[in-house]
Write an enzyme that holds these catalytic residues in place. Structure first.
Site, short mmCIF file in Angstrom:
data_model
loop_
_atom_site.label_atom_id
_atom_site.label_comp_id
_atom_site.label_asym_id
_atom_site.label_seq_id
_atom_site.Cartn_x
_atom_site.Cartn_y
_atom_site.Cartn_z
N ASP A 1 0.81 -1.23 0.00
CA ASP A 1 0.00 0.00 0.00
C ASP A 1 0.84 1.28 0.00
O ASP A 1 0.41 2.31 0.51
CB ASP A 1 -0.95 0.02 1.22
CG ASP A 1 -1.88 -1.18 1.21
OD1 ASP A 1 -2.28 -1.58 0.10
OD2 ASP A 1 -2.17 -1.72 2.29
N ARG A 2 2.04 1.18 -0.50
CA ARG A 2 2.95 2.34 -0.58
C ARG A 2 3.33 2.92 0.78
O ARG A 2 3.86 4.02 0.88
CB ARG A 2 2.37 3.45 -1.47
CG ARG A 2 2.04 2.95 -2.84
CD ARG A 2 2.23 3.98 -3.94
NE ARG A 2 2.22 3.31 -5.24
CZ ARG A 2 3.31 2.99 -5.91
NH1 ARG A 2 4.49 3.28 -5.46
NH2 ARG A 2 3.22 2.37 -7.07
N LEU A 3 3.04 2.16 1.84
CA LEU A 3 3.46 2.63 3.17
C LEU A 3 4.87 2.07 3.44
O LEU A 3 5.07 1.27 4.34
CB LEU A 3 2.45 2.20 4.23
CG LEU A 3 1.05 2.80 4.05
CD1 LEU A 3 0.12 2.35 5.17
CD2 LEU A 3 1.12 4.33 4.03
N HIS A 4 5.78 2.47 2.59
CA HIS A 4 7.13 1.92 2.67
C HIS A 4 7.85 2.40 3.94
O HIS A 4 7.48 3.42 4.52
CB HIS A 4 7.94 2.37 1.44
CG HIS A 4 7.22 2.16 0.16
ND1 HIS A 4 6.75 0.93 -0.24
CD2 HIS A 4 6.86 3.03 -0.81
CE1 HIS A 4 6.15 1.05 -1.41
NE2 HIS A 4 6.19 2.31 -1.77
#
Ligand SMILES: Cc1cc2nc3c(=O)[nH]c(=O)nc-3n(C[C@H](O)[C@H](O)[C@H](O)COP(=O)(O)O)c2cc1C
Length: 203
Positions: A181-184
């Site tokens: 979810d692009r919550l890198h």
């Protein structure tokens, strides 16, 4: 909840970014064929950047090293502006590492040692090719190579004075870990005085 990427938290990272780098570099050997390939970004004195790949040949407790031609575009830019960025990416593990710092030439002895261990063809190539210079044709390069083969026939090939090692001493690292979810995860290391400060930054 399952996640194939290994989470990264500042508190779990090693206090030394060099140790952290080694851990990720080591992990990459399982999934990368050419993990030494790294992008090197330099900038000219008028602040125009340029990027290219080099092979990371040395990593020690304080610096990163590669070899090249001191008269190439990167060599000239580093002469004018001795700061650079390195960028490494491991697709298989979803990891990126950014490194920034100051650059200097390695000593002549260090460059000699590396040069003397290179295959003879690479040594002759360093004499024949004036890296980054305009080349009229492929034929010109092959003729120059042939001339060097004749010149050094039956004797060792000396290191050209314009060829040698570069050493980058970092003041900044970023370790980036892909997450869903692009919550890198992003962990920065900043050198404050002589202490490496670790902190999380937004993805
Ligand atoms: C995977 C890879 C590794 C490379 N390694 C080096 C290297 O270690 N040293 C080098 O001078 N050029 C290396 N090159 C070539 C450079 O990318 C570049 O073409 C060359 O150094 C000239 O760059 P410049 O004109 O910006 O100075 C490599 C290229 C690739 C694709």
């Amino acid at each position: 909840m399952s996640e194939r990427w290994i989470p990264l938290d500042a508190k779990d990272c090693d206090p030394s970014p060099f140790v952290q780098f080694h851990a990720w570099f080591h992990d990459a050997s399982e999934v990368m064929r050419d993990r030494e390939a790294i992008a090197l970004v330099t900038a000219s004195s008028d602040a125009k950047p340029s990027a290219r790949m080099v092979l990371l040949r040395h990593v020690d407790a304080t610096s990163f090293g590669w070899y090249s031609n001191y008269e190439s575009r990167k060599g000239v830019e580093l002469e004018q502006n001795p700061y650079a960025a390195l960028l490494w990416y491991c697709e298989g593990l979803g990891r990126q590492i950014r490194i920034e710092g100051s650059v200097e030439h390695m000593s002549a002895e260090e460059s000699d040692e590396y040069f003397s261990a290179r295959p003879r063809g690479h040594q002759l190539g360093a004499h024949a090719s004036h890296q980054s210079a305009f080349l009229e044709s492929r034929q010109y390069l092959e003729t120059a190579m042939h001339d060097e083969e004749l010149r050094y026939e039956g004797r060792d090939v000396p290191r050209p004075p314009y060829w040698g090692g570069f050493r980058l001493t970092p003041n900044f690292f970023e370790f980036w870990q892909h997450r869903e979810d692009r919550l890198h995860d992003r962990v920065f290391y900043r050198l404050v005085g002589s202490t490496w400060v670790r902190e999380r930054h937004a993805p």
